[in-house]
Design a protein around this motif. Structure first.
Motif, PDB file in Angstrom:
ATOM      1  N   THR A 147     -37.137 -42.254   1.412  1.00  0.00           N
ATOM      2  CA  THR A 147     -36.342 -41.822   2.557  1.00  0.00           C
ATOM      3  C   THR A 147     -36.980 -40.628   3.262  1.00  0.00           C
ATOM      4  N   TYR A 163     -38.323 -38.104   7.901  1.00  0.00           N
ATOM      5  CA  TYR A 163     -37.250 -38.622   7.042  1.00  0.00           C
ATOM      6  C   TYR A 163     -36.440 -39.673   7.782  1.00  0.00           C
ATOM      7  N   LYS A 164     -35.797 -40.519   7.002  1.00  0.00           N
ATOM      8  CA  LYS A 164     -34.951 -41.580   7.552  1.00  0.00           C
ATOM      9  C   LYS A 164     -33.528 -41.043   7.636  1.00  0.00           C
ATOM     10  N   ARG A 165     -32.942 -41.130   8.812  1.00  0.00           N
ATOM     11  CA  ARG A 165     -31.573 -40.653   9.035  1.00  0.00           C
ATOM     12  C   ARG A 165     -30.569 -41.733   8.655  1.00  0.00           C
ATOM     13  N   ASP A 167     -28.303 -42.924  10.433  1.00  0.00           N
ATOM     14  CA  ASP A 167     -28.071 -43.858  11.540  1.00  0.00           C
ATOM     15  C   ASP A 167     -29.220 -44.848  11.719  1.00  0.00           C
ATOM     16  N   ASN A 169     -32.407 -44.114  12.380  1.00  0.00           N
ATOM     17  CA  ASN A 169     -33.515 -43.523  13.121  1.00  0.00           C
ATOM     18  C   ASN A 169     -34.296 -42.586  12.205  1.00  0.00           C
ATOM     19  N   TYR A 170     -35.310 -41.906  12.759  1.00  0.00           N
ATOM     20  CA  TYR A 170     -36.153 -41.008  11.977  1.00  0.00           C
ATOM     21  C   TYR A 170     -36.000 -39.580  12.473  1.00  0.00           C
ATOM     22  N   GLY A 171     -36.218 -38.645  11.569  1.00  0.00           N
ATOM     23  CA  GLY A 171     -36.212 -37.226  11.905  1.00  0.00           C
ATOM     24  C   GLY A 171     -37.527 -36.617  11.467  1.00  0.00           C
TER      25      GLY A 171
END
Length: 177
Positions: A147, A163-165, A167, A169-171
């Motif tokens: 993640t 990182y994987k959010r 929702d 999406n990615y951060g």
């Protein structure tokens, strides 16, 4: 369920006893009955009226119905109907109360699962932050099934974390010195 039948001013016949037991068996659909459930049935007559009083002691409380009618069997049917209505009403109240307290229950579960002061470090891992661009870092993270992914950004030469959010999406976390 233990059933006690008492008669006032009359003798309880086997047919009356069997009918009471048969009628009180409706509780099987609401409760798993065992010997902790007690039903006290008092049948009395005065004038030309039959009075049926049913008191049931359960783990959840006391259910009670009292009906007078000219016929014993009709009085028994009406009192059982009253008991069933009481059970349904209580069940509805409990379900509404439980819906209101679901958030509180959930928060209590989170607090129980939260790490306490006695938590300890069980593993240390050293990561080599390879130099790559953001798209390669996302691809590497997805391929690993993680993640998050730590890498060195090829444009800024700084450590970053993608990182994987929740929702989907990615951060991106960038380190500032």
């Amino acid at each position: 369920m233990l059933i006690y039948i008492h008669g006032k001013n009359l003798d309880i016949t086997d047919a009356m006893h069997a009918r009471v037991e048969d009628k009180l068996s409706f509780m099987n659909k609401y409760f798993e009955l065992d010997d902790s459930y007690r039903a006290n049935v008092v049948v009395s007559t005065h004038s030309n009226m039959a009075k049926v009083e049913i008191t049931i002691h359960t783990k959840f409380g006391i259910l009670r119905a009292e009906v007078e009618h000219q016929d014993f069997y009709a009085a028994l049917d009406l009192s059982v109907d009253k008991l069933e209505t009481q059970i349904r009403r209580q069940k509805t109240k409990l379900s509404k109360r439980n819906k209101d307290s679901l958030t509180e229950t959930f928060l209590n579960m989170i607090e129980k699962d939260a790490p306490d002061d006695e938590s300890k470090l069980v593993r240390t891992k050293t990561v080599h932050a390879e130099k790559m661009d953001l798209n390669d870092a996302i691809l590497s993270m997805e391929l690993l099934g993680h993640t998050f992914f730590i890498y060195t950004d090829d444009e800024t030469d700084e450590i970053a974390v993608v990182y994987k959010r929740l929702d989907g999406n990615y951060g991106l976390l960038e380190v500032e010195k």
